[in-house]
Scaffold this motif. Structure first.
Motif, mmCIF file in Angstrom:
data_model
loop_
_atom_site.group_PDB
_atom_site.id
_atom_site.type_symbol
_atom_site.label_atom_id
_atom_site.label_comp_id
_atom_site.label_asym_id
_atom_site.label_seq_id
_atom_site.Cartn_x
_atom_site.Cartn_y
_atom_site.Cartn_z
ATOM 1 N N ILE A 120 -2.748 1.900 -7.052
ATOM 2 C CA ILE A 120 -3.819 2.406 -6.198
ATOM 3 C C ILE A 120 -5.099 2.471 -7.019
ATOM 4 O O ILE A 120 -5.143 3.123 -8.069
ATOM 5 C CB ILE A 120 -3.484 3.801 -5.657
ATOM 6 N N SER A 173 -0.587 5.518 -8.464
ATOM 7 C CA SER A 173 -1.698 5.758 -9.380
ATOM 8 C C SER A 173 -1.114 5.946 -10.780
ATOM 9 O O SER A 173 0.106 6.067 -10.954
ATOM 10 C CB SER A 173 -2.472 7.010 -8.979
ATOM 11 N N VAL A 177 -5.654 -1.767 -3.486
ATOM 12 C CA VAL A 177 -4.438 -1.910 -4.292
ATOM 13 C C VAL A 177 -4.615 -3.098 -5.229
ATOM 14 O O VAL A 177 -5.124 -4.150 -4.820
ATOM 15 C CB VAL A 177 -3.194 -2.112 -3.401
ATOM 16 N N ARG A 202 0.829 -1.212 0.000
ATOM 17 C CA ARG A 202 0.000 0.000 0.000
ATOM 18 C C ARG A 202 0.862 1.259 0.000
ATOM 19 O O ARG A 202 0.582 2.224 -0.729
ATOM 20 C CB ARG A 202 -0.932 -0.007 1.209
ATOM 21 N N ALA A 243 2.405 1.734 -3.526
ATOM 22 C CA ALA A 243 1.504 1.696 -4.672
ATOM 23 C C ALA A 243 1.444 3.044 -5.386
ATOM 24 O O ALA A 243 1.605 4.103 -4.778
ATOM 25 C CB ALA A 243 0.108 1.276 -4.228
ATOM 26 N N SER A 260 -9.977 2.688 -2.990
ATOM 27 C CA SER A 260 -9.455 2.521 -1.632
ATOM 28 C C SER A 260 -8.596 1.270 -1.493
ATOM 29 O O SER A 260 -8.174 0.925 -0.396
ATOM 30 C CB SER A 260 -10.619 2.431 -0.639
#
Length: 266
Positions: free
Chosen positions: A89, A62, A94, A57, A60, A92
């Motif tokens: 991401i 975007s 992964v 997390r 991760a 909410s």
């Protein structure tokens, strides 16, 4: 027109995305100097695979992450397409994802792993993919799968039926699953008459060992290039004309009788 593909089998840079990007830059340069059009790297290359849920997390990205922008810039700088894995991401959660980026730095396709492997995957990734997209590039149709996905025959078959000529598979194959690298990958290529590029890690991460044995297979099941257990940059030239001959000689997909297979998805 032929296409030259390279696979980087590497120990990677565990939990260090900046070092992974530097390694990618050097590898992309070396692959392009050897006239590769496309470089494929392992599952979660950007971070390493054996992260655990907290690091997955934390690391991760975007699709708008500056680190991904640097990766796209590497593709542009060296004039080479890239396929590589990263934790993504998604809302909410992964996902275990891979992106195909063209030589102009544009993201052509993003794929999210559909079949999660055991508690190792399920602990890290709450988001699964929901389909098998394909994209046209350089006269071929490409699809992606990630590691465990390709061990399900339905994955390659769905991509082949969607028109895929080449399937790119970033992976993190570990002992005792040599059978996948040695036999399943050539079989998937043969039974679907597609090229497959299977890019594995080597070495180990935080106690988890990898097999290596990355390969590039042809649509007749022949192994065009294969790595041993250690770091390697392997290459092969793919010939669409040969693929057309294979498909004309043995029309496996056309000879299917799908009306008899409906119980398989019941």
């Amino acid at each position: 027109m032929t296409l030259t593909i390279a696979i980087c089998q590497t120990e990677g840079c565990f939990a260090d995305p900046d070092a992974a990007i530097a390694l990618l830059d050097a590898t992309a340069r070396a692959a392009r100097q050897r006239h590769a059009d496309l470089l494929v790297l392992p599952e979660l290359f950007c971070t390493g695979y054996n992260l655990g849920p907290d690091r997955a997390r934390t690391l991760a990205m975007s699709l708008k992450d500056p680190r991904l922008a640097k990766i796209r810039a590497i593709a542009r700088a060296h004039g080479i397409a890239l396929c590589l894995g990263f934790p993504e991401i998604v809302d909410s959660g992964v996902a275990n994802s891979a992106a195909l980026i063209d030589a102009a730095g544009e993201i052509l396709l993003t794929y999210r792993k559909i079949h999660l492997f055991g508690e190792l995957d399920r602990a890290m990734f709450a988001v699964r993919g929901a389909g098998f997209p394909v994209v046209a590039w350089r006269g071929l149709t490409l699809g992606l799968a990630i590691c465990y996905d390709i061990e399900f025959p339905e994955t390659a078959r769905a991509l082949a039926l969607a028109g895929a000529d080449l399937i790119l598979v970033p992976t993190a194959l570990m002992p005792p699953y040599d059978v996948v690298a040695d036999h399943v990958i050539p079989t998937r290529a043969y039974e679907n008459q597609v090229f497959i590029a299977y890019a594995n890690h080597c070495g180990s991460e935080d106690g988890l060992a990898y097999l290596g044995k990355s390969s590039i297979c042809g649509p007749d099941g022949r192994v065009l290039a294969k790595a041993a257990a250690g770091p390697a940059l392997i290459m092969a030239t793919l010939d669409p004309a040969h693929q057309a001959l294979v498909r004309a000689r043995d029309p496996l997909l056309a000879d299917r009788r799908p009306q008899l297979y409906r119980s398989l998805t019941a």
